[in-house]
Scaffold this motif. Structure first.
Motif, PDB file in Angstrom:
ATOM      1  N   ILE A  15      -2.412   4.172  22.436  1.00  0.00           N
ATOM      2  CA  ILE A  15      -3.858   4.283  22.663  1.00  0.00           C
ATOM      3  C   ILE A  15      -4.261   5.747  22.772  1.00  0.00           C
ATOM      4  O   ILE A  15      -5.283   6.175  22.220  1.00  0.00           O
ATOM      5  CB  ILE A  15      -4.263   3.485  23.921  1.00  0.00           C
ATOM      6  CG1 ILE A  15      -4.100   1.990  23.663  1.00  0.00           C
ATOM      7  CG2 ILE A  15      -5.694   3.812  24.349  1.00  0.00           C
ATOM      8  CD1 ILE A  15      -4.263   1.122  24.903  1.00  0.00           C
ATOM      9  N   GLY A  16      -3.443   6.557  23.453  1.00  0.00           N
ATOM     10  CA  GLY A  16      -3.724   7.982  23.587  1.00  0.00           C
ATOM     11  C   GLY A  16      -3.722   8.702  22.261  1.00  0.00           C
ATOM     12  O   GLY A  16      -4.596   9.534  21.971  1.00  0.00           O
ATOM     13  N   ILE A  17      -2.754   8.396  21.409  1.00  0.00           N
ATOM     14  CA  ILE A  17      -2.678   9.032  20.084  1.00  0.00           C
ATOM     15  C   ILE A  17      -3.889   8.627  19.244  1.00  0.00           C
ATOM     16  O   ILE A  17      -4.496   9.473  18.564  1.00  0.00           O
ATOM     17  CB  ILE A  17      -1.347   8.652  19.392  1.00  0.00           C
ATOM     18  CG1 ILE A  17      -0.185   9.344  20.105  1.00  0.00           C
ATOM     19  CG2 ILE A  17      -1.368   9.033  17.920  1.00  0.00           C
ATOM     20  CD1 ILE A  17       1.183   8.890  19.651  1.00  0.00           C
ATOM     21  N   ALA A  18      -4.271   7.345  19.295  1.00  0.00           N
ATOM     22  CA  ALA A  18      -5.442   6.892  18.538  1.00  0.00           C
ATOM     23  C   ALA A  18      -6.711   7.575  19.033  1.00  0.00           C
ATOM     24  O   ALA A  18      -7.571   7.976  18.225  1.00  0.00           O
ATOM     25  CB  ALA A  18      -5.567   5.378  18.634  1.00  0.00           C
ATOM     26  N   ALA A  19      -6.841   7.751  20.339  1.00  0.00           N
ATOM     27  CA  ALA A  19      -8.024   8.421  20.894  1.00  0.00           C
ATOM     28  C   ALA A  19      -8.095   9.882  20.464  1.00  0.00           C
ATOM     29  O   ALA A  19      -9.171  10.382  20.091  1.00  0.00           O
ATOM     30  CB  ALA A  19      -8.011   8.308  22.417  1.00  0.00           C
ATOM     31  N   VAL A  20      -6.963  10.577  20.488  1.00  0.00           N
ATOM     32  CA  VAL A  20      -6.939  11.984  20.064  1.00  0.00           C
ATOM     33  C   VAL A  20      -7.302  12.094  18.586  1.00  0.00           C
ATOM     34  O   VAL A  20      -8.072  12.982  18.180  1.00  0.00           O
ATOM     35  CB  VAL A  20      -5.566  12.620  20.366  1.00  0.00           C
ATOM     36  CG1 VAL A  20      -5.402  13.962  19.670  1.00  0.00           C
ATOM     37  CG2 VAL A  20      -5.367  12.772  21.867  1.00  0.00           C
ATOM     38  N   LEU A  21      -6.764  11.206  17.770  1.00  0.00           N
ATOM     39  CA  LEU A  21      -7.091  11.233  16.341  1.00  0.00           C
ATOM     40  C   LEU A  21      -8.586  10.983  16.114  1.00  0.00           C
ATOM     41  O   LEU A  21      -9.230  11.660  15.305  1.00  0.00           O
ATOM     42  CB  LEU A  21      -6.261  10.192  15.580  1.00  0.00           C
ATOM     43  CG  LEU A  21      -4.779  10.513  15.396  1.00  0.00           C
ATOM     44  CD1 LEU A  21      -4.062   9.324  14.763  1.00  0.00           C
ATOM     45  CD2 LEU A  21      -4.597  11.752  14.550  1.00  0.00           C
ATOM     46  N   LEU A  22      -9.135  10.024  16.835  1.00  0.00           N
ATOM     47  CA  LEU A  22     -10.555   9.717  16.691  1.00  0.00           C
ATOM     48  C   LEU A  22     -11.434  10.884  17.163  1.00  0.00           C
ATOM     49  O   LEU A  22     -12.395  11.255  16.483  1.00  0.00           O
ATOM     50  CB  LEU A  22     -10.902   8.435  17.468  1.00  0.00           C
ATOM     51  CG  LEU A  22     -12.338   7.956  17.350  1.00  0.00           C
ATOM     52  CD1 LEU A  22     -12.645   7.570  15.906  1.00  0.00           C
ATOM     53  CD2 LEU A  22     -12.592   6.792  18.280  1.00  0.00           C
TER      54      LEU A  22
END
Length: 138
Positions: A15-22
């Protein structure tokens, strides 16, 4: 070091990686106005991750080579112990191992020079071991 390669990510990490990418994608579109900036940022992040995986792979290879070295060293120590014990019991020799053809001298005197392992001469037409009837020796 974990047994899985590449390491498994927990749900929070994903979830953290997806948030940073977004967030970086939104930043590159809204603030900077350049979508290529996001690909550059992601490219750097992916490069760092690949470097991390490469380092893990090297560490795993080093561990594997160390395990092989320990196994070979242990086997060689066992072989040396067995040969030195065999040398002392077989006549008091110093334990030196002589390497030769692998045949005992007593075995070579009993059979003719062109003999098979069973002591028979294949040129003499011995077909005792040929049980299938196709004139080939096993």
């Amino acid at each position: 070091m974990s047994a899985s390669f590449p390491p498994d990510l927990s749900k929070n990490e994903q979830i953290g990686i997806a948030a940073v990418l977004l967030l970086t994608f939104v930043y590159s579109l809204v603030v900077a106005g350049q979508i290529l900036l996001w690909f550059a940022l992601v490219g750097v992040a992916v490069g760092i991750y690949i470097a991390y995986l490469l380092v893990l792979a090297v560490f795993r290879m080093v561990e594997a080579v160390e395990r092989l070295a320990v196994a070979v060293e242990t086997r060689n120590e066992v072989d040396q112990t067995q040969t030195s014990e065999a040398g002392v019991t077989s006549g008091g020799t110093s334990g030196a191992v002589e390497f030769g053809t692998g045949a005992d001298e007593s075995d070579t005197d009993d059979a003719p020079s062109g003999a098979d392992a069973d002591g028979s001469d294949p040129a003499a037409g011995d077909h005792e071991s040929d049980e299938s009837g196709d004139d080939t020796e096993a």
